[in-house]
Scaffold this active site. Structure first.
Site, PDB file in Angstrom:
ATOM      1  N   HIS A  17       0.842  -1.201   0.000  1.00  0.00           N
ATOM      2  CA  HIS A  17       0.000   0.000   0.000  1.00  0.00           C
ATOM      3  C   HIS A  17       0.872   1.244   0.000  1.00  0.00           C
ATOM      4  O   HIS A  17       2.042   1.208   0.383  1.00  0.00           O
ATOM      5  CB  HIS A  17      -0.987   0.002   1.171  1.00  0.00           C
ATOM      6  CG  HIS A  17      -0.346   0.004   2.523  1.00  0.00           C
ATOM      7  ND1 HIS A  17      -0.086   1.149   3.218  1.00  0.00           N
ATOM      8  CD2 HIS A  17       0.079  -1.013   3.311  1.00  0.00           C
ATOM      9  CE1 HIS A  17       0.485   0.847   4.370  1.00  0.00           C
ATOM     10  NE2 HIS A  17       0.585  -0.447   4.458  1.00  0.00           N
ATOM     11  N   PRO A  42       2.379   1.990  19.211  1.00  0.00           N
ATOM     12  CA  PRO A  42       2.141   1.396  17.892  1.00  0.00           C
ATOM     13  C   PRO A  42       1.596   2.370  16.853  1.00  0.00           C
ATOM     14  O   PRO A  42       1.450   1.992  15.691  1.00  0.00           O
ATOM     15  CB  PRO A  42       1.131   0.286  18.186  1.00  0.00           C
ATOM     16  CG  PRO A  42       0.440   0.721  19.437  1.00  0.00           C
ATOM     17  CD  PRO A  42       1.472   1.445  20.237  1.00  0.00           C
ATOM     18  N   TYR A  66      -6.144   5.788   9.975  1.00  0.00           N
ATOM     19  CA  TYR A  66      -6.161   6.363  11.308  1.00  0.00           C
ATOM     20  C   TYR A  66      -7.348   7.323  11.367  1.00  0.00           C
ATOM     21  O   TYR A  66      -7.467   8.206  10.513  1.00  0.00           O
ATOM     22  CB  TYR A  66      -4.903   7.184  11.595  1.00  0.00           C
ATOM     23  CG  TYR A  66      -3.635   6.404  11.815  1.00  0.00           C
ATOM     24  CD1 TYR A  66      -3.475   5.599  12.935  1.00  0.00           C
ATOM     25  CD2 TYR A  66      -2.574   6.505  10.917  1.00  0.00           C
ATOM     26  CE1 TYR A  66      -2.302   4.909  13.155  1.00  0.00           C
ATOM     27  CE2 TYR A  66      -1.388   5.825  11.131  1.00  0.00           C
ATOM     28  CZ  TYR A  66      -1.257   5.024  12.246  1.00  0.00           C
ATOM     29  OH  TYR A  66      -0.085   4.346  12.464  1.00  0.00           O
ATOM     30  N   LYS A 113       6.273   1.288  14.139  1.00  0.00           N
ATOM     31  CA  LYS A 113       7.731   1.272  14.075  1.00  0.00           C
ATOM     32  C   LYS A 113       8.387   0.162  14.890  1.00  0.00           C
ATOM     33  O   LYS A 113       9.583  -0.086  14.731  1.00  0.00           O
ATOM     34  CB  LYS A 113       8.287   2.626  14.550  1.00  0.00           C
ATOM     35  CG  LYS A 113       7.931   3.789  13.648  1.00  0.00           C
ATOM     36  CD  LYS A 113       8.431   3.571  12.257  1.00  0.00           C
ATOM     37  CE  LYS A 113       7.978   4.638  11.298  1.00  0.00           C
ATOM     38  NZ  LYS A 113       8.190   4.251   9.891  1.00  0.00           N
ATOM     39  N   TYR A 163       7.481   8.622   8.162  1.00  0.00           N
ATOM     40  CA  TYR A 163       6.579   7.486   8.308  1.00  0.00           C
ATOM     41  C   TYR A 163       7.057   6.304   7.473  1.00  0.00           C
ATOM     42  O   TYR A 163       6.937   5.136   7.884  1.00  0.00           O
ATOM     43  CB  TYR A 163       5.166   7.900   7.890  1.00  0.00           C
ATOM     44  CG  TYR A 163       4.096   6.866   8.157  1.00  0.00           C
ATOM     45  CD1 TYR A 163       3.710   6.556   9.464  1.00  0.00           C
ATOM     46  CD2 TYR A 163       3.462   6.209   7.104  1.00  0.00           C
ATOM     47  CE1 TYR A 163       2.731   5.617   9.708  1.00  0.00           C
ATOM     48  CE2 TYR A 163       2.482   5.258   7.341  1.00  0.00           C
ATOM     49  CZ  TYR A 163       2.118   4.964   8.648  1.00  0.00           C
ATOM     50  OH  TYR A 163       1.142   4.022   8.877  1.00  0.00           O
TER      51      TYR A 163
END
Length: 391
Positions: free
Chosen positions: A74, A294, A202, A298, A386
């Protein structure tokens, strides 16, 4: 029972098994000591979002076949707040590094299979593990397995034994410095054999964050922010799905495929770093040295980068007779650790609600979300972090 090897690895999770696998590829003898059974290790439900660097490394060391077949590639993660506000942390567009959803359990299965094929030594169900003479010239590990005491003499010890393991505890308090931030909430997570949502998501909501994650085409992972003292028995499936969907915009909530959950758990959130990651001939890797909330996905990726740096250093020592990488291991690994800690802390602050939130704090959070949705430069900076910094 006495054994002699070059590297004794404490901990048979992904970090320890991956280190064992890579050392074996470099011709470096090693033994893994794990206190739990293989079945117990494989039942752990953990992370599942892999950075591009993690994916590349697994391919390079011959562990990519199943991942490439079953993993879901993704471009990043969708962030939503309110009914119509959203933006994509597009790591492919802004950093040139796509992500992949592939569960830690599957990675551990792949690693066990690889160690079995290679005849690797993994001593599971070992109790009373202790590390000795880690600052001297002849370190060794003692343990009890099946009622029989054992000893492993080695050149180095790699502690990949998690936050509660003996590795970090073997470093004197006068040497070790720990940094910690404990968050006043947890994540209630479920696993279901249902097709995942199209994107990783998110969702910031006034009642708390929600997260939709992926594992495989028919395995999904979902979370909602919850109070730290939440009783999991008060959250039957129907209540969880109702609350999860309520925290998403309706258009996204309508696409959620619900079903019976196959696992349900509550995870506390903390940020933690121990320095240094080396003491004499003892080296820390993974959760033994650091924990991240979380939110940034990472934890597993940091463990893999630690293993990369440590395996490279052992290769240089044993095969090239060079020790610069061993000497620099802690400093090198910690640069990446703190970068990931900062990102995870930032996303945790941005996406969750806090018990002591003021109206001012909420306005600032919403303003930052709005800024990210309107500024490509700000979003590109976030996506670069990210995606995971290059090794």
């Amino acid at each position: 029972m006495n054994n002699k090897t070059q590297v004794a690895i404490i901990g048979g999770g992904p970090a320890g098994l991956l280190l064992s696998h890579i050392l074996d590829l470099h011709g470096i003898r090693n033994i893994v000591v794990e206190r739990q059974s293989r079945e117990y290790v494989l039942q752990r439900i953990r992370a599942g979002v892999l950075e591009h660097g993690t994916v590349q490394l697994l391919r390079q060391v011959g562990l990519g076949e199943r991942m490439d077949r079953e993993g879901l590639v993704h471009d990043g993660t969708l962030v939503t707040w309110g009914e119509n506000a959203s933006f994509m942390i597009d790591t492919t567009k802004y950093a040139g590094r796509p992500m992949m959803a592939y569960g830690q359990t599957a990675i551990t299965e792949d690693l066990y299979a690889a160690r079995d094929r290679a005849g690797g030594v993994v001593l599971d169900e070992a109790s009373e593990v202790a590390l000795h003479d880690v600052t001297g010239g002849q370190p060794y590990v003692t343990y009890v397995r099946g009622g029989v005491a054992g000893r492993i003499d080695c050149d180095f010890i790699a502690a990949c034994d998690g936050f509660h393991g003996i590795g970090r505890q073997s470093i004197p308090a006068s040497v070790l410095r720990c940094y910690e931030q404990v968050y006043p909430f947890g994540w209630l997570g479920v696993m279901s054999r249902t097709p995942p949502m199209k994107d990783l998501i998110y969702a910031h909501h006034e009642r708390g964050m929600a997260l939709a994650s992926q594992r495989s085409p028919m395995l999904s992972r979902y979370y909602i922010q919850c109070d730290i003292d939440t009783d999991i028995n008060e959250w039957p499936d129907d209540r969880f799905w109702e609350e999860f969907k309520a925290r998403l915009p309706k258009a996204l909530a309508d696409t959620v495929v619900t079903g019976p959950t196959i696992e349900k758990s509550i995870a506390p959130l903390r940020s933690f770093v121990a320095e240094p990651m080396r003491h004499g001939r003892l080296f820390l890797a993974g959760d033994a040295a650091h924990i991240v909330p979380p939110t940034g996905a990472k934890g597993l990726n940091l463990a893999v980068s630690d293993v990369y740096y440590l395996s490279r250093a052992f290769d240089a020592h044993f095969n090239q007779k060079q020790d610069a990488l061993l000497e620099d291991y802690s400093q090198t690994a910690l640069r990446r650790v703190w970068s990931s800690e900062r990102l995870s802390w930032h996303l945790t602050q941005l996406l969750h609600t806090f018990p002591n939130d003021t109206d001012f704090a909420r306005k600032l959070r919403h303003n930052e979300l709005l800024h990210l949705s309107r500024s490509e430069k700000a979003l590109a900076a976030l996506a670069e972090q990210y995606a995971g910094l290059p090794y």
